[in-house]
Design a protein around this motif. Structure first.
Motif, PDB file in Angstrom:
ATOM      1  N   ASP A   1      11.795   9.535  -7.912  1.00 18.14           N
ATOM      2  CA  ASP A   1      12.834  10.520  -7.603  1.00 18.14           C
ATOM      3  C   ASP A   1      13.920   9.980  -6.680  1.00 18.14           C
ATOM      4  O   ASP A   1      14.908  10.672  -6.425  1.00 18.14           O
ATOM      5  N   GLY A   2      13.755   8.756  -6.174  1.00 15.81           N
ATOM      6  CA  GLY A   2      14.634   8.269  -5.128  1.00 15.81           C
ATOM      7  C   GLY A   2      15.815   7.438  -5.580  1.00 15.81           C
ATOM      8  O   GLY A   2      16.543   6.903  -4.738  1.00 15.81           O
ATOM      9  N   HIS A   3      16.034   7.311  -6.879  1.00 15.40           N
ATOM     10  CA  HIS A   3      17.138   6.502  -7.394  1.00 15.40           C
ATOM     11  C   HIS A   3      18.411   7.342  -7.570  1.00 15.40           C
ATOM     12  O   HIS A   3      18.339   8.567  -7.728  1.00 15.40           O
ATOM     13  N   PRO A   4      19.562   6.688  -7.594  1.00 17.82           N
ATOM     14  CA  PRO A   4      20.796   7.445  -7.847  1.00 17.82           C
ATOM     15  C   PRO A   4      20.815   8.123  -9.205  1.00 17.82           C
ATOM     16  O   PRO A   4      21.416   9.190  -9.367  1.00 17.82           O
ATOM     17  N   GLY A   5      20.176   7.512 -10.226  1.00 18.41           N
ATOM     18  CA  GLY A   5      20.237   8.096 -11.554  1.00 18.41           C
ATOM     19  C   GLY A   5      21.688   8.225 -11.999  1.00 18.41           C
ATOM     20  O   GLY A   5      22.493   7.304 -11.840  1.00 18.41           O
ATOM     21  N   PRO A   6      22.083   9.393 -12.501  1.00 14.16           N
ATOM     22  CA  PRO A   6      23.470   9.567 -12.947  1.00 14.16           C
ATOM     23  C   PRO A   6      24.461   9.615 -11.785  1.00 14.16           C
ATOM     24  O   PRO A   6      25.666   9.462 -11.998  1.00 14.16           O
ATOM     25  N   TYR A   7      23.939   9.807 -10.553  1.00 17.49           N
ATOM     26  CA  TYR A   7      24.838   9.926  -9.398  1.00 17.49           C
ATOM     27  C   TYR A   7      25.289   8.578  -8.862  1.00 17.49           C
ATOM     28  O   TYR A   7      25.814   8.489  -7.755  1.00 17.49           O
ATOM     29  N   MET A   8      25.096   7.546  -9.663  1.00 17.07           N
ATOM     30  CA  MET A   8      25.793   6.297  -9.380  1.00 17.07           C
ATOM     31  C   MET A   8      27.295   6.500  -9.598  1.00 17.07           C
ATOM     32  O   MET A   8      28.115   5.718  -9.119  1.00 17.07           O
ATOM     33  N   HIS A   9      27.620   7.578 -10.319  1.00 14.62           N
ATOM     34  CA  HIS A   9      29.004   7.994 -10.535  1.00 14.62           C
ATOM     35  C   HIS A   9      29.251   9.275  -9.739  1.00 14.62           C
ATOM     36  O   HIS A   9      28.359  10.126  -9.634  1.00 14.62           O
ATOM     37  N   PRO A  10      30.440   9.469  -9.206  1.00  9.71           N
ATOM     38  CA  PRO A  10      30.719  10.710  -8.481  1.00  9.71           C
ATOM     39  C   PRO A  10      30.784  11.913  -9.418  1.00  9.71           C
ATOM     40  O   PRO A  10      31.473  11.876 -10.437  1.00  9.71           O
ATOM     41  N   PHE A  11      29.991  12.933  -9.096  1.00 10.12           N
ATOM     42  CA  PHE A  11      29.981  14.197  -9.846  1.00 10.12           C
ATOM     43  C   PHE A  11      29.974  13.945 -11.357  1.00 10.12           C
ATOM     44  O   PHE A  11      30.904  14.299 -12.085  1.00 10.12           O
ATOM     45  N   PRO A  12      28.896  13.321 -11.858  1.00 14.46           N
ATOM     46  CA  PRO A  12      28.881  12.867 -13.259  1.00 14.46           C
ATOM     47  C   PRO A  12      28.930  13.988 -14.285  1.00 14.46           C
ATOM     48  O   PRO A  12      29.289  13.740 -15.436  1.00 14.46           O
ATOM     49  N   PHE A  13      28.573  15.225 -13.890  1.00 19.67           N
ATOM     50  CA  PHE A  13      28.538  16.308 -14.868  1.00 19.67           C
ATOM     51  C   PHE A  13      29.640  17.332 -14.623  1.00 19.67           C
ATOM     52  O   PHE A  13      29.575  18.465 -15.095  1.00 19.67           O
ATOM     53  N   ALA A  14      30.648  16.924 -13.855  1.00 16.16           N
ATOM     54  CA  ALA A  14      31.747  17.844 -13.589  1.00 16.16           C
ATOM     55  C   ALA A  14      32.583  18.102 -14.833  1.00 16.16           C
ATOM     56  O   ALA A  14      33.176  19.166 -15.000  1.00 16.16           O
ATOM     57  N   SER A  15      32.626  17.117 -15.731  1.00 11.53           N
ATOM     58  CA  SER A  15      33.398  17.278 -16.971  1.00 11.53           C
ATOM     59  C   SER A  15      32.484  17.785 -18.079  1.00 11.53           C
ATOM     60  O   SER A  15      31.329  18.133 -17.847  1.00 11.53           O
ATOM     61  N   ASN A  16      32.973  17.801 -19.273  1.00 11.95           N
ATOM     62  CA  ASN A  16      32.186  18.255 -20.414  1.00 11.95           C
ATOM     63  C   ASN A  16      31.424  17.116 -21.075  1.00 11.95           C
ATOM     64  O   ASN A  16      30.990  17.234 -22.221  1.00 11.95           O
TER      65      ASN A  16
END
Length: 446
Positions: A390-405
């Motif tokens: 659970d401790g990895h960035p996962g998709p959050y290596m990018h800023p706000f990865p799900f802000a778009s569609n």
């Protein structure tokens, strides 16, 4: 008419009575008072614990300047007891337990690489911040930055290796910054792969040297062949040339050995790993990792031991990744809690990489005994890191990865590095315990 007497018949009576009965009153009370004192002695007023601590803090205002305070749950008697215990503390086995106190720092720490700053990148499930590693047979105190700074006073500690070395370094800088602000005194133009900070409060230097193999090598790039080239008999001089100015090394390698590569010993090609199209023998990477680490530790011992000035060497063991699926095919690390004991086994490549590193450190320690001032130890974090998917960035290596569609499945994940703050902070808690142990041995003349 004669004057009328206005004097009350009782005017002088109180004084007269007082003079008459006072001695008898004293004689009556005195035995009672003596009897009361005999049965219930007077007690002096006592300060409350808060008052005592307040008084002590006021009296010893400069204690922190003279000696680093021990953590509140790590008393001096405990320190002496642990120092006198010849059996080293085993931090490799244990479990992750809830800890509501949370981390020492947050995402505002200025030294965190953007891709590992999960909080500022919008990660909302912050449960991963509230776990502590609890070893089975010993305690792991909370990190005390003043203690660490005191132990590296007037010293230069250098982190050398791959991006996990940088990950650990940035964790340490953030924790130390809660007690003393570091000052960046050097950085190069190559993606900040070589940087140096100074803590003026303790005249301490903390550095990072990019060297993903520790030995000499050229990295693949779009302008070069699509494989790395390693010279397993030569140490990387980009960091080794500074050994005379370094007091402690923290080495970290592993993941870059999984990439395609050609291996050389001098001018002779030993073989390669995943090099289709080249007329070289496939030899894998386990023996290469062993030989590269052996060359590195041998060079350190020869250069520092032969001159008699010594050095401390820590090798942080392999840190497992947690991709579910292939890393380059939308593999992710979606778990939100640590594994429980027995739920995930240390096996396969993770176990073999760790085994090689531990064995090479043990062998180097034997070779170093002929020299004074050389200390080597493996910082064995493989198992405790394996249990933290659970401790990895996962998709959050990018800023706000799900802000778009954007479709969630197409978001690239980082399941190798660690969020800061996060589980990697525990590595530095153990590192501090190693330094405290070494300091205790030094004072005992061992």
């Amino acid at each position: 008419m004669g004057s009328v007497a206005t004097t009350s018949p009782f005017k002088d009576q109180p004084h007269c009575l007082a003079r008459r009965f006072l001695p008898w009153t004293i004689y009556a009370i005195l035995p009672l008072a003596i009897f009361r004192l005999y049965l219930y002695p007077l007690q002096l007023p006592r300060s409350s614990p808060d008052q005592l601590s307040s008084t002590t803090a006021t009296t010893v205002t400069s204690f922190s300047d003279l000696s680093p305070p021990l953590p509140t749950h790590f008393s001096s008697s405990q320190a002496e007891e642990e120092g006198a215990n010849d059996k080293p503390c085993d931090y490799t086995t244990g479990e992750w337990v809830r800890d509501e106190s949370g981390p020492l720092y947050n995402g505002t720490c200025g030294t965190i690489k953007e891709g590992q700053n999960c909080i500022t990148h919008g990660r909302r499930d912050l449960d991963y911040l509230y776990w502590r590693w609890k070893p089975k047979q010993c305690s792991l105190p909370r990190f005390e930055p003043n203690n660490f700074l005191e132990l590296i006073r007037n010293k230069h500690i250098a982190f050398v290796g791959d991006s996990l070395a940088r990950n650990q370094l940035e964790s340490l800088l953030c924790m130390l910054a809660t007690a003393s602000a570091p000052r960046l005194v050097y950085q190069d133009g190559e993606e900040n792969k070589f940087r140096r900070w100074r803590f003026p409060s303790h005249n301490a230097i903390v550095s990072i040297y990019w060297s993903p193999f520790l030995v000499k090598g050229s990295e693949k790039s779009p302008a070069r062949p699509n494989y790395n080239k390693l010279y397993l008999d030569k140490v990387d001089e980009r960091w080794a040339s500074d050994l005379d100015h370094i007091d402690m090394l923290v080495l970290s390698i592993g993941h870059w050995f999984l990439h395609p590569a050609v291996y050389l010993d001098g001018d002779s090609v030993l073989g390669c790993h995943y090099c289709p199209g080249l007329n070289h023998t496939e030899i894998g990477f386990y023996d290469v990792l062993r030989k590269g680490l052996r060359t590195t530790l041998k060079a350190i011992i020869q250069r520092k031991g032969s001159h008699g000035n010594g050095i401390d060497v820590i090798v942080t063991t392999f840190s497992p990744s947690h991709f579910e699926g292939d890393w380059d095919k939308a593999g992710a690390c979606p778990k939100k809690k640590p594994y429980q004991e027995g739920e995930k086994q240390l096996e396969g490549m993770d176990a073999e990489m760790r085994k090689i590193e531990v064995e090479e450190v043990e062998a180097a320690n034997e070779n170093a005994k002929q020299f004074a001032g050389l200390r080597l130890e493996a910082l064995d974090v493989t198992k405790l890191s394996l249990m933290r998917p659970d401790g990895h960035p996962g998709p959050y290596m990018h800023p706000f990865p799900f802000a778009s569609n954007e479709v969630r499945e197409r978001v690239q994940n980082d399941c190798v590095h660690w969020c800061l703050p996060g589980p990697v902070d525990t590595w530095n808690e153990i590192l501090l315990e190693v330094l405290k142990k070494w300091e205790g041995q030094k004072k005992r003349g061992e």
